[in-house]
Design an enzyme around this catalytic site. Sequence first.
Site, short mmCIF file in Angstrom:
data_model
loop_
_atom_site.label_atom_id
_atom_site.label_comp_id
_atom_site.label_asym_id
_atom_site.label_seq_id
_atom_site.Cartn_x
_atom_site.Cartn_y
_atom_site.Cartn_z
N PHE A 148 0.81 -1.22 0.00
CA PHE A 148 0.00 0.00 0.00
C PHE A 148 0.83 1.27 0.00
CE2 PHE A 148 0.66 -0.70 4.60
CZ PHE A 148 1.05 0.56 5.01
N LYS A 172 -1.30 -7.34 -8.93
CA LYS A 172 -2.22 -7.39 -7.79
C LYS A 172 -1.81 -6.26 -6.84
CE LYS A 172 -3.04 -8.38 -4.04
NZ LYS A 172 -3.60 -7.52 -2.92
N GLU A 175 -5.22 -3.78 -1.83
CA GLU A 175 -6.65 -3.49 -1.83
C GLU A 175 -6.98 -2.22 -1.05
OE1 GLU A 175 -5.96 -6.68 1.37
OE2 GLU A 175 -5.11 -6.03 -0.55
N SER A 225 5.75 -6.96 4.03
CA SER A 225 6.36 -7.30 5.31
C SER A 225 7.15 -8.61 5.20
CB SER A 225 5.29 -7.44 6.39
OG SER A 225 4.48 -8.57 6.14
N CYS A 280 9.73 1.40 3.43
CA CYS A 280 10.66 0.35 3.79
C CYS A 280 12.09 0.88 3.91
CB CYS A 280 10.61 -0.80 2.78
SG CYS A 280 11.25 -0.37 1.16
N GLU A 381 9.88 -3.83 13.05
CA GLU A 381 9.54 -2.74 12.12
C GLU A 381 8.21 -2.14 12.55
OE1 GLU A 381 9.55 -1.97 7.35
OE2 GLU A 381 8.62 -3.82 8.04
#
Length: 496
Positions: A148, A172, A175, A225, A280, A381
């Site tokens: 995202f 993909k 969402e 992740s 990240c 994280e």
Amino acid sequence: MQQINHYINGRHTQASVRVGAVFEPATGEHNADVSLASQDEVTQAIAIAKQAHESWSEVTPLNRARILFKFKALVEANMDELAAMITREHGKVLDDAKGEIIRGLEVVEFACGIPHLLKGEHTEQVGGGVDAWTLNQSLGVVAGIAPFNFPVMVPMWMFPIAIAAGNTFIMKPSEKDPSSVMRIAELLSQAGLPDGVFNVVNGDKEAVDTLLTHKDIQAVSFVGSTPIAQYIYETASKHGKRVQALGGAKNHMLLMPDADLDQAVSALMGAAYGSAGERCMAISVVLAVGDVAEPLLEKLLPQIQTLRVGNGLEGEMDMGPLISRQHLEKVRSYVDIGIAEGATLVADGRQLSVRDHQQGFFLGGCLFDHVTPEMTIYKEEIFGPVLSIVRVKDYAQALQLINDHEFGNGTAIFTQSGEAARHFCHNVQVGMVGVNVPIPVPMAFHSFGGWKRSLFGPLHMHGPDGVRFYTKRKAITARWPKAKSAQAEFVMPTMK
């Protein structure tokens, strides 16, 4: 209520049976529903992409590149619209959203050089009358699964090289913020990309698992992740696919006593709090060497306290909201854990309230001091605007802490010593290293990727590794004898 479906074979599809909610993080409003593809819907998209590969792989590399050139121009012409889509669904400020698109376009520019990048190797006379050469050919149907936090940039780090190399692509997106990728698909069609070459399938685990296990998917690229990256890598590899799965991070800035503190603090503010820390490559730990912690705090705290936090669509904001209420609560819980484990919270953003946006998912900048390596906020994280200061006695201790951490994505050293910087670059066990550069993301003609549990798979993303990942190499050895030999041959031709 807007309905976001899928983009398959050059057109938008009907809604799926299952849908998910898409929120605007700044307001907390449920503004759209997104279709969640079933296994059958994903399978249909794969079949269309497989059929499209038959003709797309035969298009010359030069003509594939020409479509990407047109696509690049269209993205630039629609930059403001795309940036607003990102900000509305993700929350990052507009300038940051535009910066994300630009970093994605750099990979498009790199992929426009695909005629050169696909060149193989040739050796004449490897044996008596024998020549050898290599070809780089497309894989077939490949898939990308994006996070995202960079809804345009990360997909652009995947599909341009893949389709330029002759593959067809199933994207993909997350969402949580799918609209910008849907617009990207429309722009690719407008640029002349044939139907079925680039397809967008929205969905959740059902869609992902179909991509990971379907026999016609040849490679999977993922960013997210570490637990999910490991699952992606193990599952797809088990089903015979190439995988590059980029995972989590805990990026350290090593701050030496001789560093230019004004420069370091300025860099640190953007690296720790830009995009609300949802990067990240965000710096989330400062290793303050010697006595540098106190002057660092003196300069850093006032800037944290004056951070302009609000709706990213409004001008002159430094930081927007987090992506969702669930993630906001998760990051807040990390702050609570840090206090409970004994760290000193010197800047507390938990009570931030943004006028006219009380239902938004906002968290102000947080800063911990006296953090130790045993604490949860050091080890895990957080993926939010939370920065930790760890006080260390010397450079050697700081380097050891970085090398001992399970993640090895990015790191930076701030110093005026060339000797220290050179030693750090050579000895640190991290994939991407900055010297007086806080977020050392490589340019598109290099490759992006971490070490240790920040990357699963042997190849990094975009750049030369991207070309290697999305192509398979074929070695050819040939000779044209003048006359047929009546004798059996038991010796390799290199012996003659």
